[in-house]
Design an enzyme around this catalytic site. Structure first.
Site: not given
Length: 314
Positions: A71, A226-227, A229, A235
């Site tokens: 990161y 990706f809580p 989506g 997607l």
């Protein structure tokens, strides 16, 4: 789902009520709402703002931070090192299995070999300015969106776990987690003492329900990325779901808060690590811990279909 023996410590080391209540991560009691530090890359030119945001998270009852050396090529870890002291009692979770690749088409590249895992742990120790990282997740490529291993990056799980457990024995790593893995991999890794699993999971992406239930049964924390989506444009996203929007409007919350609250209701071992570089967004995420979803809301949300798809970046 139920899990016996959940911790009851209501406050963090700083005395703040735990954001989202108390959860368990390895041997530590932590806030169920933590902080995912990846978005702090956006503050690379303003380290004071990054440190202030992390300090604000602690004030709001967050004591569980997820990070990685890749990161910001170590910059985010440096923010964390400047923001926290041992007295804050913040559990730091990092990950290995990839390294920064700032000049490439994707900002990271895989680093799956045992020697690369060790080098990544050493890099994290330096940038975090610590002698021991509380938890280190081994990021594999078995499931979910992301890079796929090829060539010498296809490494046997046992070889990777041997490297991880050796570093734990040496005191460089407190505990071991897994990321982007299948049920079979977690079952095989169980003797190594796995304390958490990080996979893509949300209301619209529930392919891993069986793995989640396995983790509940074995007292393994489930920490979804990706809580809300997938971040990939084509997607599905939780906040676009009509049922989510309807529940949010009826209860007076944002769609994001409803999507995160559903995860807290889904299973007792779920810990959230929503990320942001904005203080107001941080406060809204923490406030998710106060969202109560009634039976009508849970029934409506439960009818949302899971239709996730796998995306490879390699």
């Amino acid at each position: 789902m139920t899990m016996p023996g959940l911790p009851s410590s209501p406050t963090t080391a700083s005395g703040a009520p735990r954001a989202g209540g108390a959860g368990r991560l390895g041997g530590a009691t932590v806030s169920r709402i933590g902080f995912g530090a990846m978005q702090l890359e956006r503050l690379h030119g303003d380290p004071d703002a990054a440190v202030a945001l992390l300090r604000r998270a602690v004030e709001l009852g967050v004591d569980h931070v997820d990070t990685a050396e890749f990161y910001g090529d170590g910059a985010v870890n440096a923010f964390i090192a400047d923001a926290f002291s041992p007295a804050d009692g913040v559990t730091i979770v990092s990950k290995v299995g990839a390294t920064p690749n700032p000049q490439g088409p994707v900002s990271l590249r895989l680093a799956q070999r045992p020697d690369e895992l060790r080098a990544s742990v050493e890099d994290n120790l330096r940038s975090l300015a610590v002698d021991r990282i509380d938890i280190v997740n081994l990021r594999r490529t078995d499931s979910g969106p992301g890079l796929r291993a090829e060539g010498d990056q296809v490494v046997d799980l046992d070889d990777q776990l041997a490297a991880m457990t050796a570093m734990r024995d040496e005191g460089k790593v407190g505990a071991i987690g897994l990321s982007s893995v299948s049920l079979d991999v977690v079952q095989r890794a169980l003797p190594a003492g796995i304390v958490c699993v990080q996979n893509a999971y949300s209301l619209v992406s529930r392919d891993d329900d069986e793995l989640l239930e396995f983790c509940v049964a074995h007292d393994i924390a489930w920490v979804p990325f990706f809580p809300l989506g997938s971040a990939f444009a084509h997607l599905p996203k939780v906040t676009d779901e009509p049922a989510v929007i309807a529940v949010a409007e009826r209860l007076g919350y944002s769609s994001s808060q409803v999507g995160l609250a559903w995860l807290l209701h889904r299973a007792p071992n779920i810990l959230l690590i929503p990320g942001t570089a904005d203080a107001a967004h941080l406060e809204a995420n923490v406030a998710t811990g106060q969202v109560v979803l009634d039976e009508e809301s849970l029934e409506s949300l439960g009818e949302v279909p899971s239709r996730s798809g796998s995306v490879s970046l390699s």
